[in-house]
Structures are given as C-alpha cells and as structure tokens.
Motif scaffolding. Structure first.
Motif, PDB file in Angstrom:
ATOM      1  N   SER A 159       0.617  -1.183  -0.034  1.00 35.05           N
ATOM      2  CA  SER A 159       0.012   0.065   0.001  1.00 35.05           C
ATOM      3  C   SER A 159       0.908   1.047   0.055  1.00 35.05           C
ATOM      4  O   SER A 159       2.049   1.414   0.664  1.00 35.05           O
ATOM      5  CB  SER A 159      -0.975   0.032   1.341  1.00 35.05           C
ATOM      6  N   VAL A 183      -7.658   2.570  -4.332  1.00 36.85           N
ATOM      7  CA  VAL A 183      -8.409   1.804  -5.249  1.00 36.85           C
ATOM      8  C   VAL A 183      -9.904   2.067  -5.142  1.00 36.85           C
ATOM      9  O   VAL A 183     -10.165   1.924  -3.824  1.00 36.85           O
ATOM     10  CB  VAL A 183      -7.993   0.388  -5.176  1.00 36.85           C
ATOM     11  N   TYR A 184     -10.376   2.241  -6.331  1.00 40.55           N
ATOM     12  CA  TYR A 184     -11.902   2.558  -6.158  1.00 40.55           C
ATOM     13  C   TYR A 184     -12.541   1.486  -7.412  1.00 40.55           C
ATOM     14  O   TYR A 184     -11.764   1.349  -8.373  1.00 40.55           O
ATOM     15  CB  TYR A 184     -12.322   3.897  -6.052  1.00 40.55           C
ATOM     16  N   TYR A 208      -0.199  -0.253  -3.871  1.00 40.11           N
ATOM     17  CA  TYR A 208      -1.513   0.314  -4.480  1.00 40.11           C
ATOM     18  C   TYR A 208      -1.795   1.828  -3.810  1.00 40.11           C
ATOM     19  O   TYR A 208      -1.757   1.789  -2.607  1.00 40.11           O
ATOM     20  CB  TYR A 208      -2.939  -0.633  -4.164  1.00 40.11           C
ATOM     21  N   ILE A 263     -10.268   0.323 -10.316  1.00 43.99           N
ATOM     22  CA  ILE A 263      -9.905  -1.280 -10.174  1.00 43.99           C
ATOM     23  C   ILE A 263      -9.532  -1.846 -11.490  1.00 43.99           C
ATOM     24  O   ILE A 263      -8.486  -2.589 -11.323  1.00 43.99           O
ATOM     25  CB  ILE A 263     -11.114  -1.668  -9.653  1.00 43.99           C
ATOM     26  N   VAL A 294      -5.856  -1.549 -11.623  1.00 49.76           N
ATOM     27  CA  VAL A 294      -5.084  -2.220 -10.819  1.00 49.76           C
ATOM     28  C   VAL A 294      -4.945  -3.860 -11.093  1.00 49.76           C
ATOM     29  O   VAL A 294      -4.059  -4.183 -10.984  1.00 49.76           O
ATOM     30  CB  VAL A 294      -5.712  -2.137  -9.275  1.00 49.76           C
ATOM     31  N   VAL A 303      -6.741   5.290  -8.064  1.00 51.48           N
ATOM     32  CA  VAL A 303      -6.747   4.466  -9.261  1.00 51.48           C
ATOM     33  C   VAL A 303      -8.017   3.525  -9.413  1.00 51.48           C
ATOM     34  O   VAL A 303      -8.250   2.886  -8.488  1.00 51.48           O
ATOM     35  CB  VAL A 303      -5.562   3.719  -9.018  1.00 51.48           C
ATOM     36  N   GLN A 339     -16.987  -2.369  -4.645  1.00 55.35           N
ATOM     37  CA  GLN A 339     -16.351  -2.022  -3.358  1.00 55.35           C
ATOM     38  C   GLN A 339     -17.701  -1.806  -2.281  1.00 55.35           C
ATOM     39  O   GLN A 339     -18.614  -1.846  -2.709  1.00 55.35           O
ATOM     40  CB  GLN A 339     -15.555  -0.803  -3.442  1.00 55.35           C
TER      41      GLN A 339
END
Length: 268
Positions: free
Chosen positions: A20, A109-110, A106, A152, A155, A150, A114
């Motif tokens: 992270s 992240v979204y 990371y 998903i 990612v 960022v 979620q």
C-alpha cells in the motif's frame, strides 16, 4: 503461510503481495534549500489554527512531488505498519526458499464491487452514500488534501503484468494514476455524476494521523512492466457511479463512525 512454504512440498513459483501507498506516510516534497524531503506528522496545534499544509525544517514552501519506490518508508498508521511488515516478509523470505516475490504499493483503489455500507472504505463510498441519502457532505481540513485515486481495472491490469512478467520478479512497484486529486474535486465530481445536489461544507475538522498528500511516481512500473493506467479520474468516476446507481441505497453510517473517533480522541 511462509512457514508452510518453507517447510512443506509445494509448487508455488511466485507470490504477489498487496502492499500500500500507506507505507510511505506523507508523500515526497521538494524543500527550497534541502531538496527532496519526507515530512513526518503534522503538528496538531498548527491544524487547530487551520494550517494544514506541511512545514519542514522551518519552511512551509514545500513543493509536492510524486512518491517513487525509493522514497522514505515511514507509515503513520497501524494499517501502514502492517502493510510494511507484510511486504518486507515476502520480499525477504521468498527469495531464500526459491519463490519469486513481487510487491505492489497500491494507491487509493476504487470501483464497482467495493463496499458502500462500510464507512471505513474511503471517501468515494462515504460521499456516494451521503449524496444518495440527500445528506450534506462535510469535508475535513480545507478540502485541498489529495490522493491518487486508481480505478480497479487498472489495478487488475497491473497485477496481471506482475504475475505474468519475469521482469517483475524481486521488485516493488507503485500502482496508481500518477495524478493527485483533492477531496473537493471528489465531492463535486460525485454530485455531478449522481445529478443530486447536496450542500458541501468545509469543516476544518481533522483526524490525527491523516496524511496531507500522496501520489505515485509510475516511472518504474511503466518502464519495467509496460503499465499505463487507462482510466482518468473522470472516466473512472463515471463507471463507478453508474454501478453505484444500480445498487440499493445504503444507510449513512458516517456520523456513528465520527462519534467513535471523537470518543477515542482521534477527530478534532
């Protein structure tokens, strides 16, 4: 897991650890005299006076810079400490037992999937739930604090590259967009996306331990793995909000979580 891998037969060839950006704590800054610096905790007294930007060695004229993988690691939360420890264990132990390690740091992240009911999953979920309940948005500090959000899909793509490419073995990589977005822009973008107008208030309140800014330097992952983020914040918010509108409206639990933080002395 590492104990099992070290002491029992297996066919594991590579481990990818989800690290992270929180391990960096505050981001990287350029000091007018000292060059690259990595400030620690912000002063509570300054923040109570509404001074939220970083001050380092007597200078508040710091220029925010992208945080690269060689930046100082100094997490400011228990979460960040656990991520640092996990990353270090994987990167240290795996090479000694014949397993290739890869670590991805990371950013925020979204995206679809979620949690929208957990008030601790980040401001995109929190603001979305508040807006859909027609509740006002209350923004901490002055709203100019920023993160690297960022999507998903980017990612996932970065992670696949780390699994498939031998060039990733033994390395740590930032995963983000390389662009900072402040909280006010997040709130306004979501209000526009949902077409629901709610009041937005800059409260000046703050949480102890929160960082001011952090965004990723992507030079290494672009050069070594060929990663390029495909979604800008605007494009990602469009896909995210489209998915949110297909979900049931969740109960707004933010006030309960704020009360809990106040009781613990973490919210000022």
């Amino acid at each position: 897991m590492l104990d099992i891998l070290a002491n029992t037969p297996h066919q594991v060839k590579k481990i990818v650890i989800a690290s992270s950006r929180s391990i960096y704590g505050e981001g990287k800054y350029i000091h007018p005299k000292l060059g690259a610096v990595y400030p620690g905790y912000r002063n509570e007294k300054d923040m109570l006076e509404g001074k939220f930007e970083l001050n380092y060695e007597g200078s508040s004229n710091l220029i925010l810079a992208a945080t690269d993988e060689e930046s100082k690691i100094h997490p400011s939360s228990v979460y960040g400490i656990t991520k640092q420890n996990q990353e270090q264990m994987i990167m240290t132990v795996c090479p000694t037992i014949g397993i290739a390690p890869v670590a991805f740091r990371y950013q925020n992240v979204y995206g679809p999937g979620q949690s929208l009911s957990n008030p601790y999953t980040g401001i995109l979920s929190i603001f979305s739930t508040q807006i859909r309940n027609n509740n006002p948005i209350q923004i901490f500090e002055d709203g100019k604090e920023s993160r690297d959000f960022v999507f998903i899909d980017d990612v996932v793509q970065a992670t696949i590259l780390g699994i498939e490419k031998e060039e990733a073995n033994g390395h740590v990589f930032n995963v983000g967009t390389g662009v900072p977005t402040d909280v006010v822009e997040v709130a306004n973008s979501l209000i526009e996306a949902y077409a629901i107008t709610v009041p937005v208030t800059i409260t000046g309140r703050f949480r102890l331990g929160d960082i001011r800014h952090n965004y990723a330097d992507l030079t290494k992952i672009k050069t070594r793995l060929g990663f390029e983020p495909k979604f800008t914040f605007k494009e990602g918010i469009k896909k995210f909000s489209t998915w949110v509108l297909e979900q049931e409206i969740q109960e707004d639990k933010l006030s309960k979580s704020l009360d809990e933080m106040v009781k613990k002395g973490l919210l000022k």
